[in-house]
Motif scaffolding. Structure first.
Motif, PDB file in Angstrom:
ATOM      1  N   TYR A 198     -45.636  21.131 -62.021  1.00  0.00           N
ATOM      2  CA  TYR A 198     -45.927  20.993 -60.523  1.00  0.00           C
ATOM      3  C   TYR A 198     -46.873  19.637 -60.051  1.00  0.00           C
ATOM      4  CZ  TYR A 198     -47.911  22.289 -55.920  1.00  0.00           C
ATOM      5  OH  TYR A 198     -48.287  22.182 -54.608  1.00  0.00           O
ATOM      6  N   LEU A 199     -47.669  19.219 -60.931  1.00  0.00           N
ATOM      7  CA  LEU A 199     -48.642  18.263 -60.776  1.00  0.00           C
ATOM      8  C   LEU A 199     -47.976  16.864 -60.869  1.00  0.00           C
ATOM      9  CD1 LEU A 199     -51.770  19.381 -62.362  1.00  0.00           C
ATOM     10  CD2 LEU A 199     -51.308  19.327 -60.032  1.00  0.00           C
ATOM     11  N   VAL A 200     -46.848  16.856 -61.682  1.00  0.00           N
ATOM     12  CA  VAL A 200     -46.179  15.433 -61.664  1.00  0.00           C
ATOM     13  C   VAL A 200     -45.316  15.199 -60.532  1.00  0.00           C
ATOM     14  CG1 VAL A 200     -44.121  14.536 -62.880  1.00  0.00           C
ATOM     15  CG2 VAL A 200     -46.095  15.548 -64.105  1.00  0.00           C
ATOM     16  N   ARG A 201     -44.701  16.450 -59.806  1.00  0.00           N
ATOM     17  CA  ARG A 201     -44.050  16.460 -58.742  1.00  0.00           C
ATOM     18  C   ARG A 201     -45.091  16.004 -57.576  1.00  0.00           C
ATOM     19  NH1 ARG A 201     -42.670  15.689 -54.331  1.00  0.00           N
ATOM     20  NH2 ARG A 201     -40.778  16.588 -53.216  1.00  0.00           N
ATOM     21  N   TYR A 202     -46.122  16.505 -57.406  1.00  0.00           N
ATOM     22  CA  TYR A 202     -46.913  16.521 -56.156  1.00  0.00           C
ATOM     23  C   TYR A 202     -48.229  15.463 -56.201  1.00  0.00           C
ATOM     24  CZ  TYR A 202     -44.152  19.535 -53.697  1.00  0.00           C
ATOM     25  OH  TYR A 202     -43.005  20.419 -53.138  1.00  0.00           O
ATOM     26  N   ALA A 203     -48.554  14.897 -57.345  1.00  0.00           N
ATOM     27  CA  ALA A 203     -49.806  14.006 -57.661  1.00  0.00           C
ATOM     28  C   ALA A 203     -49.929  12.896 -56.834  1.00  0.00           C
ATOM     29  CB  ALA A 203     -49.746  13.747 -58.884  1.00  0.00           C
ATOM     30  N   GLU A 204     -48.817  12.289 -56.664  1.00  0.00           N
ATOM     31  CA  GLU A 204     -48.758  10.981 -55.736  1.00  0.00           C
ATOM     32  C   GLU A 204     -48.993  11.486 -54.235  1.00  0.00           C
ATOM     33  OE1 GLU A 204     -46.195   7.137 -54.951  1.00  0.00           O
ATOM     34  OE2 GLU A 204     -45.316   8.624 -56.348  1.00  0.00           O
ATOM     35  N   GLU A 205     -48.501  12.525 -53.896  1.00  0.00           N
ATOM     36  CA  GLU A 205     -48.989  13.091 -52.324  1.00  0.00           C
ATOM     37  C   GLU A 205     -50.237  13.496 -52.163  1.00  0.00           C
ATOM     38  OE1 GLU A 205     -45.868  15.675 -51.283  1.00  0.00           O
ATOM     39  OE2 GLU A 205     -44.131  14.483 -51.913  1.00  0.00           O
ATOM     40  N   GLN A 206     -50.604  14.174 -53.139  1.00  0.00           N
ATOM     41  CA  GLN A 206     -52.166  14.673 -52.925  1.00  0.00           C
ATOM     42  C   GLN A 206     -53.027  14.057 -53.988  1.00  0.00           C
ATOM     43  OE1 GLN A 206     -52.682  17.233 -51.009  1.00  0.00           O
ATOM     44  NE2 GLN A 206     -50.672  17.935 -50.249  1.00  0.00           N
ATOM     45  N   GLN A 207     -53.276  12.723 -53.657  1.00  0.00           N
ATOM     46  CA  GLN A 207     -54.010  11.970 -54.599  1.00  0.00           C
ATOM     47  C   GLN A 207     -55.439  12.360 -54.590  1.00  0.00           C
ATOM     48  OE1 GLN A 207     -53.421   8.149 -53.251  1.00  0.00           O
ATOM     49  NE2 GLN A 207     -51.213   7.855 -53.904  1.00  0.00           N
ATOM     50  N   ASP A 208     -56.085  12.579 -53.478  1.00  0.00           N
ATOM     51  CA  ASP A 208     -57.610  13.202 -53.444  1.00  0.00           C
ATOM     52  C   ASP A 208     -57.861  14.399 -54.343  1.00  0.00           C
ATOM     53  OD1 ASP A 208     -57.853  10.908 -52.081  1.00  0.00           O
ATOM     54  OD2 ASP A 208     -57.813  11.925 -50.000  1.00  0.00           O
ATOM     55  N   LEU A 209     -56.962  15.182 -54.120  1.00  0.00           N
ATOM     56  CA  LEU A 209     -57.305  16.607 -54.995  1.00  0.00           C
ATOM     57  C   LEU A 209     -56.792  16.415 -56.445  1.00  0.00           C
ATOM     58  CD1 LEU A 209     -55.545  19.218 -52.347  1.00  0.00           C
ATOM     59  CD2 LEU A 209     -57.947  18.847 -52.981  1.00  0.00           C
TER      60      LEU A 209
ATOM     61  N   LEU B 297     -50.686  13.210 -69.576  1.00  0.00           N
ATOM     62  CA  LEU B 297     -50.428  11.328 -69.252  1.00  0.00           C
ATOM     63  C   LEU B 297     -49.323  11.301 -68.076  1.00  0.00           C
ATOM     64  CD1 LEU B 297     -50.828   8.426 -70.167  1.00  0.00           C
ATOM     65  CD2 LEU B 297     -48.951   8.964 -71.835  1.00  0.00           C
ATOM     66  N   ARG B 298     -48.442  12.119 -68.338  1.00  0.00           N
ATOM     67  CA  ARG B 298     -47.372  11.898 -66.974  1.00  0.00           C
ATOM     68  C   ARG B 298     -48.091  12.068 -65.763  1.00  0.00           C
ATOM     69  NH1 ARG B 298     -43.749  15.414 -68.950  1.00  0.00           N
ATOM     70  NH2 ARG B 298     -42.824  14.188 -70.408  1.00  0.00           N
ATOM     71  N   VAL B 299     -49.034  13.093 -65.718  1.00  0.00           N
ATOM     72  CA  VAL B 299     -49.498  13.589 -64.365  1.00  0.00           C
ATOM     73  C   VAL B 299     -50.543  12.319 -64.007  1.00  0.00           C
ATOM     74  CG1 VAL B 299     -51.282  14.944 -63.150  1.00  0.00           C
ATOM     75  CG2 VAL B 299     -49.489  16.086 -64.447  1.00  0.00           C
ATOM     76  N   LEU B 300     -51.254  11.783 -65.081  1.00  0.00           N
ATOM     77  CA  LEU B 300     -52.111  10.642 -64.645  1.00  0.00           C
ATOM     78  C   LEU B 300     -51.618   9.605 -64.340  1.00  0.00           C
ATOM     79  CD1 LEU B 300     -55.289  10.394 -65.307  1.00  0.00           C
ATOM     80  CD2 LEU B 300     -54.719   9.584 -67.737  1.00  0.00           C
ATOM     81  N   SER B 301     -50.339   9.420 -64.827  1.00  0.00           N
ATOM     82  CA  SER B 301     -49.481   7.896 -64.386  1.00  0.00           C
ATOM     83  C   SER B 301     -48.906   8.140 -63.118  1.00  0.00           C
ATOM     84  CB  SER B 301     -48.740   7.519 -65.441  1.00  0.00           C
ATOM     85  OG  SER B 301     -47.821   8.654 -65.861  1.00  0.00           O
ATOM     86  N   SER B 302     -48.928   9.710 -62.647  1.00  0.00           N
ATOM     87  CA  SER B 302     -48.240   9.806 -61.134  1.00  0.00           C
ATOM     88  C   SER B 302     -49.213   9.671 -60.157  1.00  0.00           C
ATOM     89  CB  SER B 302     -47.773  11.172 -61.307  1.00  0.00           C
ATOM     90  OG  SER B 302     -46.761  11.375 -62.288  1.00  0.00           O
ATOM     91  N   ILE B 303     -50.687   9.514 -60.455  1.00  0.00           N
ATOM     92  CA  ILE B 303     -51.653   9.313 -59.310  1.00  0.00           C
ATOM     93  C   ILE B 303     -51.684   7.972 -58.975  1.00  0.00           C
ATOM     94  CG2 ILE B 303     -54.076   9.745 -58.511  1.00  0.00           C
ATOM     95  CD1 ILE B 303     -54.082  11.842 -61.044  1.00  0.00           C
ATOM     96  N   ARG B 304     -50.971   7.649 -58.094  1.00  0.00           N
ATOM     97  CA  ARG B 304     -50.845   6.292 -57.504  1.00  0.00           C
ATOM     98  C   ARG B 304     -52.147   5.377 -56.915  1.00  0.00           C
ATOM     99  NH1 ARG B 304     -47.003   4.170 -60.176  1.00  0.00           N
ATOM    100  NH2 ARG B 304     -46.237   2.948 -58.512  1.00  0.00           N
ATOM    101  N   VAL B 305     -53.161   5.533 -57.453  1.00  0.00           N
ATOM    102  CA  VAL B 305     -54.558   5.060 -57.014  1.00  0.00           C
ATOM    103  C   VAL B 305     -54.981   4.088 -57.720  1.00  0.00           C
ATOM    104  CG1 VAL B 305     -56.785   5.700 -56.238  1.00  0.00           C
ATOM    105  CG2 VAL B 305     -55.178   7.319 -56.038  1.00  0.00           C
ATOM    106  N   PRO B 306     -55.196   2.827 -57.140  1.00  0.00           N
ATOM    107  CA  PRO B 306     -55.699   1.504 -58.113  1.00  0.00           C
ATOM    108  C   PRO B 306     -56.975   1.995 -58.832  1.00  0.00           C
ATOM    109  CG  PRO B 306     -54.666   0.980 -55.915  1.00  0.00           C
ATOM    110  CD  PRO B 306     -54.896   2.378 -55.902  1.00  0.00           C
TER     111      PRO B 306
END
Length: 1003
Positions: A72-83, A107-116
């Motif tokens: 689930y997090l891999v799918r939505y981590a980019e959309e819900q970056q703050d959480l 690692l997959r979830v971590l790399s899906s959070i698109r925050v510099p």
């Protein structure tokens, strides 16, 4: 509005239920909720509102729940970056989790959070994952590299270092992903591929399918920069590519100045290792290999791809479209390779229009004098098709055939003229357009056709067809002087209701007739020009004013009117009827750019072949030889500390000379055999002297003293035994006791290897180590038939003994027999081995008398793969290409361990490292003894003792990598059994499972 409100309420109610389940204290409810949520995502539903409730469970101890949360997090981590950032510490902890799937998912979830801001954390996580013991985690690290690079391109240099490290990885699971990262981050860094080129070629067959596509694409670009062109016209192609031409051949060819083209062995390695993939079930893999052969292989070898490409035409429409586009491009340059399969391109009634058009294009490209009659008969059927667009395309194809093959030009023209009487306007219109183009090539011979078309003019209504006829009559008006003025008269009547394209050609016809036949057409021309002067279309008005000033001279006319005849009646070049795929070969086959005929974003062009061959030594990889590998000559005398072996270094050197010079010579071997036996047992010459003195003396006191002295010497030797005790030089293979001891030489009593390749103390591992192989009947395989070998016959078998030439090599014994009536000399293995494996050759056999046989040993590093080892078996007069095909069960060494150790190691190899299947047992194989015999006959494994009656366990390790292979057979169910294999080498595990399953089902 009511329906929308109802749907909104139902979604809110559903989400509320799921949120309550996720906040429950029961693990089963949370698990059920996550299954439903993942199901919603799979159906394309939006579940982003549940992110806060889901992310709370990321630290759950339930493995199954945690896996679903990460999905689930891999799918939505980019959309819900703050959480997602709030849980970043949890993800970092999960990177250290014992379960490889959890580490990879984190690692997959971590790399899906698109925050510099978390780029440094991502970089650190990728570097750690790149050195992980699990290939699955390393594969995920390779995927994360691309994500990080797209987020922050400034990290390129650090990412290249990680890519360089991962490119050296020997796991087939990692290879495709790291090459994809290479292509995304640094496709121009060809230097990173040099040392890994041969490894990638050898691993290619075992890599997963999409990885194969990426690797093949990259290797195609690499080969175009590192090898010279095999298409040179001035050179002579050397088919063997590994041996120079003989002088007699050069004399026959009569061109001594032409240098033969000798293909680089690495170039040949790539072509050879990709060829089996033409049988792949994945269409993308087949297409990749096809484009590789098209761009890299000699022209005479490209034909191997045709059958595979034709096979793909039975697939879905989308696949057919891409394959046919590539075949259409190929068929322009090389008609011959697809001509035998011409019937495969015949159009079917069920084909969609775009497929029909492509098949028509290919048939037109394949047309020649020999098959044109067959193709034209096929085209006659297509013209009658109800698909109007396809019928029109067929008429264009007929026109192309008439242009390309002059023998059928008249036949095609007559056929097209007959089509002018067709009821279908589209067919008639296209026929007129094509006839117009054909008549331009031979206008003097076909005035009758122009007259016939003029007679049909009134019945033709399609604007383009009417315009084409008017153009023809105007262009060749002097050849039809009676018909042309009459056609102009008819057009003057209907001028105002015609389409613009017809009006323009009417004005042109009037101008040409005014210049050639002004007596009859002067008034008609003035009338038409007056009509055009007030037409609604500004194009018609402009054309009319231009023509009037050009052909009717007056005071205002310039000098241009003097050249009116030369301008309007100039001879015009005939149009070229060419294939629409003519210029598509500028793009690499199989790419998006080739499909759309335009350069797409990210397209990497193939470079031209280098004019001079680049240095091939850059691909050489240094192989670290183990210390105990035998040397071919005298060895250095041992130091004083090494007197454990013998009293003097000179004796050691002499013994080694005798051993190394000829292992086949029985006399020299027997003399050194006893010497080596003494070394193996650790006896000093002093012991031998004292034992001899015991025999010669009869005094009991002296015997007791000598006995005490011997015991002291043994204790001293045991304490002082250095490491070199287990790194001995090769002993003679003739003495059975020496050979048996040698089989156990690689494993020291205090050290063994786990599946990770790291040394562990025996106390930590339990009683685990390589055991002696169980005796099974020897199975020989033919290497070279006596007819093919011109009297030399060769067979090979796997003796199931640790190889003395290298600890990563499989031992192979060859039996060479001279079946001829003359002596064979200098039997050896050629210098070049084309398969890329590391092969230790046997010493050259100087003479082999008629009827004699000799057995020699060699070592091959198969890299834990069942790919055949190809090499040259040479005699003084000839060379023969042979290959040794390994059986998967012979790539192991048997391992002995306790039941406790087996379970412990099996627990480490769960998940993706486990392969299992239900097996049907033959009644004869259900007993303990029969089952064990059957298992070890298939694979070189050791039997693990077990306390359960219906459970059998076997253990082995792969020779090349040392990875454990654990096999268990559960016969709890009397009717069938369960076979399970645990190993990191999943490809080998699947192949072994197949072989064992087949063997156990047979009596």
């Amino acid at each position: 509005g009511i329906v929308a409100s109802y749907l909104l309420m139902s979604v809110l109610h559903r989400n509320e239920d799921l949120r309550e389940m996720l906040e429950s204290t029961k693990e089963s409810l949370k698990l059920e909720a996550m299954k439903r949520i993942v199901g919603l995502i799979a159906r394309g539903k939006n579940a982003s509102e549940l992110f806060p409730a889901v992310v709370k469970n990321v630290a759950s101890k339930n493995i199954e729940l945690k896996k679903l949360v990460y999905v689930y997090l891999v799918r939505y981590a980019e959309e819900q970056q703050d959480l997602a950032l709030l849980s970043i510490s949890t993800f970092q902890r999960a990177l250290k989790d014992p379960n490889q799937l959890i580490r990879a998912s984190a690692l997959r979830v971590l790399s899906s959070i698109r925050v510099p801001i978390i780029v440094p954390i991502m970089m650190l996580a990728i570097k750690e994952a790149a050195t992980d013991l699990s290939p699955y985690v390393r594969k995920t690290a390779a995927h994360a590299i691309q994500k990080l690079y797209s987020l922050d391109a400034d990290q390129k240099e650090q990412l290249i270092e990680v890519i360089e490290k991962l490119l050296k990885d020997k796991s087939t699971l990692v290879a495709g992903s790291v090459v994809m990262a290479f292509e995304e981050v640094c496709p121009d860094r060809i230097d990173l591929i040099h040392k890994n080129y041969r490894k990638l070629c050898n691993l290619l067959v075992d890599v997963e399918e999409w990885g194969q596509v990426v690797i093949i694409s990259m290797l195609t670009r690499y080969a175009r920069t590192q090898f010279i062109s095999p298409w040179k016209e001035d050179g002579i192609f050397d088919e063997n590519s590994e041996q120079a031409f003989y002088e007699s051949d050069e004399e026959k060819l009569g061109t001594p100045q032409s240098k033969p083209y000798i293909m680089d062995p690495d170039h040949r390695l790539l072509l050879r290792n990709t060829k089996p993939l033409l049988q792949s079930r994945n269409t993308a893999v087949v297409m990749s290999v096809a484009q590789l052969y098209w761009h890299l292989a000699p022209k005479q070898e490209v034909g191997v791809i045709t059958k595979s490409l034709v096979r793909l035409l039975r697939s879905h429409r989308e696949v057919q479209y891409i394959v046919l586009q590539n075949i259409a491009t190929m068929s322009i340059q090389q008609k011959g390779i697809f001509e035998p399969f011409m019937k495969s391109f015949y159009v079917r009634s069920t084909d969609p229009t775009h497929i029909k058009t492509l098949k028509l294009e290919i048939l037109t490209n394949l047309a020649n004098e020999a098959n044109i009659s067959t193709i034209l008969r096929e085209f006659q059927t297509y013209v009658k098709s109800q698909d109007k667009a396809f019928a029109a395309a067929t008429i264009q194809a007929i026109g192309r055939c008439a242009t390309n093959i002059t023998d059928v030009t008249d036949t095609c023209l007559n056929g097209l003229v007959l089509l002018l009487s067709n009821r279908d306007e589209t067919v008639v219109a296209e026929s007129v357009v094509v006839i117009k183009k054909l008549l331009q090539t031979q206008p003097t011979q076909h005035s009758e056709i122009i007259k016939h078309m003029a007679k049909l003019f009134d019945n033709i209504t399609v604007p383009m067809a009417r315009a084409s006829i008017l153009w023809l009559i105007g262009e060749y008006c002097e050849r039809v002087p009676k018909i042309a003025p009459d056609v102009l008269r008819k057009m003057a009547k209907t001028f105002t209701v015609e389409e613009d394209i017809v009006k323009l050609q009417t004005v042109n016809l009037a101008a040409k007739l005014y210049l050639t036949n002004s007596k009859q057409t002067k008034l008609l021309t003035q009338y038409i020009l007056n009509l055009g002067k007030y037409d609604q279309s500004y194009d018609i008005r402009d054309r009319t004013r231009f023509i009037r000033q050009l052909i009717v001279p007056n005071e205002k006319s310039g000098a241009l009117s003097k050249y009116a005849r030369r301008i309007l009646l100039a001879s015009k070049p005939a149009p070229m009827l060419e294939s629409t795929f003519k210029d598509r070969d500028r793009f690499q086959l199989g790419t998006l750019s080739h499909t759309i005929n335009s350069k797409a974003t990210g397209y990497l062009e193939l470079s031209d072949w280098p004019t001079a061959a680049p240095d091939s030594s850059v691909r050489n990889v240094e192989v670290m030889e183990p210390e105990w590998v035998p040397s071919m000559g005298k060895t250095k005398p041992l130091k004083s500390d090494d007197k454990f072996y013998s009293d003097s270094g000179e004796e050691e050197g002499a013994g080694e000379e005798g051993t190394g010079s000829s292992s086949e010579d029985s006399s020299s071997s027997s003399s050194s055999s006893s010497s080596n036996e003494g070394k193996l047992y650790g006896l000093h010459s002093e012991e031998t002297d004292s034992s001899q003195s015991d025999k010669s003396s009869g005094h009991s006191d002296k015997k007791k003293a000598d006995k005490k002295k011997r015991l002291q010497l043994k204790k001293k030797a045991k304490k002082a035994a250095p490491k070199e005790r287990y790194q001995m030089h090769r002993p003679p293979t003739h003495h059975p006791l020496t050979q048996e001891l040698w089989n156990l030489r690689t494993f020291t009593p205090k050290m063994a290897y786990t599946h990770t390749g790291k040394k562990k103390n025996r106390k930590q591992m339990g009683a685990m180590g390589v055991s002696s192989p169980v005796f099974v009947p020897m199975s020989s395989h033919e290497l070279l038939h006596r007819m093919t070998g011109k009297g030399l016959a060769a067979q090979y078998h796997f003796p199931r003994q640790p190889c003395i030439y290298g600890n990563k090599m499989v031992s192979v014994q060859l039996t060479l027999t001279n079946s001829s009536d003359h002596t064979l000399e200098d039997i050896s293995i050629g210098e070049k081995t084309s398969s890329g494996q590391n092969i230790h050759r046997f010493s050259s056999i100087e003479r082999l008398e008629p009827g004699a046989s000799v057995t020699v040993s060699m070592g091959i590093d198969f890299n834990d793969s069942t790919q055949a080892a190809n090499f040259q078996l040479c005699t003084k007069e000839d060379q023969f290409s042979v290959s040794i095909q390994p059986v998967v069960g012979e790539l192991f060494l048997p391992v002995t361990m306790t039941e406790q150790d087996f379970r412990k190691e099996q627990g480490k190899l769960q998940g993706m490292n486990e392969t299992s299947a239900t097996i049907t047992m033959a009644p004869e194989n259900t007993s303990n003894q029969a089952l064990s015999k059957k298992m070890v006959s298939v694979a070189n494994m050791g039997v693990v003792p077990t306390g359960e009656d219906s459970l059998y366990r076997f253990a082995a390790k792969s020779v090349s990598s040392g990875d454990l292979v654990l096999v268990s057979v559960d016969l709890t169910d009397s009717s069938s059994g369960r076979l399970t294999i645990n190993t990191e080498k999943t490809v080998i595990g699947s192949m072994l499972l197949r072989d064992l399953k087949t063997a156990l089902a047979q009596p």
